[in-house]
Each structure stands twice: as structure tokens, then as C-alpha cells.
Design a protein around this motif. Structure first.
Motif, mmCIF file in Angstrom:
data_model
loop_
_atom_site.group_PDB
_atom_site.id
_atom_site.type_symbol
_atom_site.label_atom_id
_atom_site.label_comp_id
_atom_site.label_asym_id
_atom_site.label_seq_id
_atom_site.Cartn_x
_atom_site.Cartn_y
_atom_site.Cartn_z
ATOM 1 N N SER A 134 0.856 -1.174 0.000
ATOM 2 C CA SER A 134 0.000 0.000 0.000
ATOM 3 C C SER A 134 0.899 1.234 0.000
ATOM 4 N N PRO A 135 0.371 2.401 -0.406
ATOM 5 C CA PRO A 135 1.183 3.613 -0.365
ATOM 6 C C PRO A 135 1.730 3.912 1.036
ATOM 7 N N GLU A 136 0.926 3.613 2.066
ATOM 8 C CA GLU A 136 1.388 3.876 3.434
ATOM 9 C C GLU A 136 2.597 3.010 3.778
ATOM 10 N N GLN A 137 2.570 1.755 3.354
ATOM 11 C CA GLN A 137 3.701 0.862 3.605
ATOM 12 C C GLN A 137 4.910 1.251 2.760
ATOM 13 N N GLU A 138 4.635 1.550 1.510
ATOM 14 C CA GLU A 138 5.715 1.885 0.582
ATOM 15 C C GLU A 138 6.484 3.113 1.028
ATOM 16 N N TRP A 139 5.759 4.087 1.602
ATOM 17 C CA TRP A 139 6.396 5.344 1.986
ATOM 18 C C TRP A 139 6.523 5.500 3.496
ATOM 19 N N SER A 140 6.468 4.387 4.206
ATOM 20 C CA SER A 140 6.830 4.429 5.623
ATOM 21 C C SER A 140 8.312 4.752 5.714
ATOM 22 N N THR A 141 8.787 5.048 6.919
ATOM 23 C CA THR A 141 10.214 5.350 7.081
ATOM 24 C C THR A 141 11.072 4.197 6.576
ATOM 25 N N ALA A 142 10.691 2.981 6.936
ATOM 26 C CA ALA A 142 11.453 1.817 6.478
ATOM 27 C C ALA A 142 11.370 1.675 4.964
ATOM 28 N N GLY A 143 10.212 2.022 4.410
ATOM 29 C CA GLY A 143 10.017 1.896 2.968
ATOM 30 C C GLY A 143 10.902 2.821 2.161
ATOM 31 N N TRP A 144 10.879 4.139 2.506
ATOM 32 C CA TRP A 144 11.694 5.055 1.697
ATOM 33 C C TRP A 144 13.187 4.900 1.994
ATOM 34 N N GLN A 145 13.523 4.467 3.199
ATOM 35 C CA GLN A 145 14.933 4.199 3.481
ATOM 36 C C GLN A 145 15.437 3.033 2.639
ATOM 37 N N SER A 146 14.600 2.000 2.491
ATOM 38 C CA SER A 146 14.971 0.864 1.656
ATOM 39 C C SER A 146 15.122 1.278 0.199
ATOM 40 N N LEU A 147 14.219 2.143 -0.263
ATOM 41 C CA LEU A 147 14.289 2.625 -1.641
ATOM 42 C C LEU A 147 15.581 3.401 -1.893
ATOM 43 N N LEU A 148 15.915 4.303 -0.986
ATOM 44 C CA LEU A 148 17.132 5.097 -1.171
ATOM 45 C C LEU A 148 18.387 4.235 -1.049
ATOM 46 N N GLU A 149 18.332 3.226 -0.204
ATOM 47 C CA GLU A 149 19.460 2.298 -0.106
ATOM 48 C C GLU A 149 19.666 1.590 -1.449
ATOM 49 N N LYS A 150 18.563 1.189 -2.066
ATOM 50 C CA LYS A 150 18.629 0.534 -3.369
ATOM 51 C C LYS A 150 19.185 1.495 -4.428
#
Length: 233
Positions: A172-188
Motif C-alpha cells: 500500500s502507499p502507506e507501507q511503501e512510503w513508511s520510514t522503512a520503505g523510503w529508506q529501503s528505496l534510497l538504499e537501493k
């Protein structure tokens, strides 16, 4: 498929077209008169949608000349065939060119406009704070640099250009853009950047990416908890 109430109208952000929408329409070859006609068309469509007509019903009431104007305004190569449109594609034909009022009903990261499929990044359904963070992080970049970043971020987010397959995460957008979500994206993203630098060195594009990731991270870290721009269907 029933359409959620929040998608039942063309949600213009202001009484008229935004300056960005006007600029896009001019670049697509519309004259000043045609821009005014298109604006009037959207206002009329919004009123009909507010009266509980569907987007396809509204489109079916357009004249041949209005459909032709809509095709030019939305920069579609092929004529608009209303009966072949998805609900999402029909709704987005009646939105501003700057994407105000557009929807991503199935949350796949791909936006249907008529029969055309395009990317929108940040995703339309991302929380408002993410869009604000993006705008701030890209504020001083050229249009070409922003488009480059959108391509890299969208493809890293699971969207396959050409095939337009939905992203596989199913988050969901909420999960995708949670703190853990966007941190994982930027790590990638940073991992991919490190690999590119190891192959090509520090090009201008790589430095633009590095600077952007740092700014985007700072803006996201300061983002208040936000609700997503979508609701369950």
C-alpha cells in the motif's frame, strides 16, 4: 468496477488551469483560443461528474470537435475510442495536463490517460508529504535532470517500461512510503549508483543523482506522517 467517491470528480486545484497545464498545452500546439476551450471543457466535465455521471458518460456527450480537442490536449497519437477505455483512462482524460486530478485506481505506478500509459513519479497515490519532499529536492534542477531522476526512481520501484507491468511489491502507499520503505528505496538507489560509478566514474549525472538522494532523504526525514492520496476500492 465501482469507482471510489474521491475519484468521481475532476479535482481542479483552482478555478482555472494551472500555469504548468497552460504551458504544456501551448507546447502541444494549442492556440490561446483552444486553451480557453479546453479549460471550459474541463469545467463543464467537472460539473457533470459532480452530478454523478461517469467519466465515460461525460466523454460520450462530447462532440466530435471536442473529442479532437481533447486528443490534442492530452497529446494522444490515436483517436479516442470511448468504448475501449478503462475507468482510469477515461477519468484521466478529464484531468489537467499537469496531472492534477489524475488517478491510479489499481495503484500499479502506471497512469492510464486514454489508451496511453505513462509514468508519474512520485506515484500519484503517494502521501502528499512525499510529493512535497520531491518538489523541494528537485526545485533547482533542470527539466531534463528531473526526468532522468523520475526514470531511475520509477524503474527501481518495480515499473517495467515498455511492458508497463505492475510493480511486484503489492505494498500500500502507506507501507511503501513508511520510514522503512523510503529508506529501503534510497538504499537501493545508492547501491545502483555505486555500481554505476564503479563502471563509469563520477559523471555529471552521477553527481546529480547523489546530491538529489541526499536532499530527498533530508526532506523525507522531516516529513510529517501523511495519509495516502488513495483509498481502498
Amino acid at each position: 468496477m465501482s469507482i471510489p467517491s474521491q475519484f468521481s470528480t475532476v479535482n481542479l486545484a483552482q478555478p482555472g488551469l494551472s500555469q504548468k497545464s497552460v504551458s504544456l498545452l501551448q507546447r502541444r500546439g494549442l492556440s490561446a483560443v483552444q486553451v480557453d476551450q479546453f479549460e471550459a471543457l474541463l469545467v463543464s466535465a467537472n460539473q457533470k461528474l459532480s452530478a454523478d455521471q461517469t467519466a465515460k458518460q461525460v466523454l460520450a456527450g462530447f462532440s466530435a470537435d471536442q473529442i479532437k480537442l481533447l486528443q490534442q490536449a492530452t497529446s494522444l497519437a490515436d483517436p479516442i475510442r470511448i468504448d475501449s477505455l478503462s475507468d482510469e483512462g477515461a477519468i484521466n482524460l478529464l484531468a489537467q495536463p499537469d496531472k492534477t486530478g489524475m488517478v491510479d485506481l489499481n495503484n500499479d505506478g502506471v497512469v492510464e490517460i486514454g489508451k496511453a500509459k505513462t509514468l508519474a513519479y512520485p506515484p500519484l497515490n503517494a502521501p502528499a508529504g512525499v510529493h512535497q519532499a520531491w518538489e523541494k529536492a528537485t526545485a533547482n534542477l533542470s527539466e531534463a535532470d528531473v526526468m532522468m531522476l523520475q526514470f531511475h526512481m520509477a524503474t527501481a520501484n518495480g515499473i517495467e517500461l515498455g511492458t508497463h507491468l505492475p510493480k511486484p511489491s503489492g505494498l500500500s502507499p502507506e507501507q511503501e512510503w513508511s520510514t522503512a520503505g523510503w529508506q529501503s528505496l534510497l538504499e537501493k538507489m545508492r547501491s545502483a549508483l555505486d555500481f554505476s560509478v564503479s563502471m563509469d566514474g563520477w559523471t555529471r549525472t552521477h553527481r546529480v543523482q547523489q546530491d538529489f538522494y541526499n536532499r530527498f532523504e533530508q526532506e523525507l526525514a522531516s516529513m510529517s506522517p501523511q495519509k495516502s492520496n488513495s483509498q481502498p476500492t
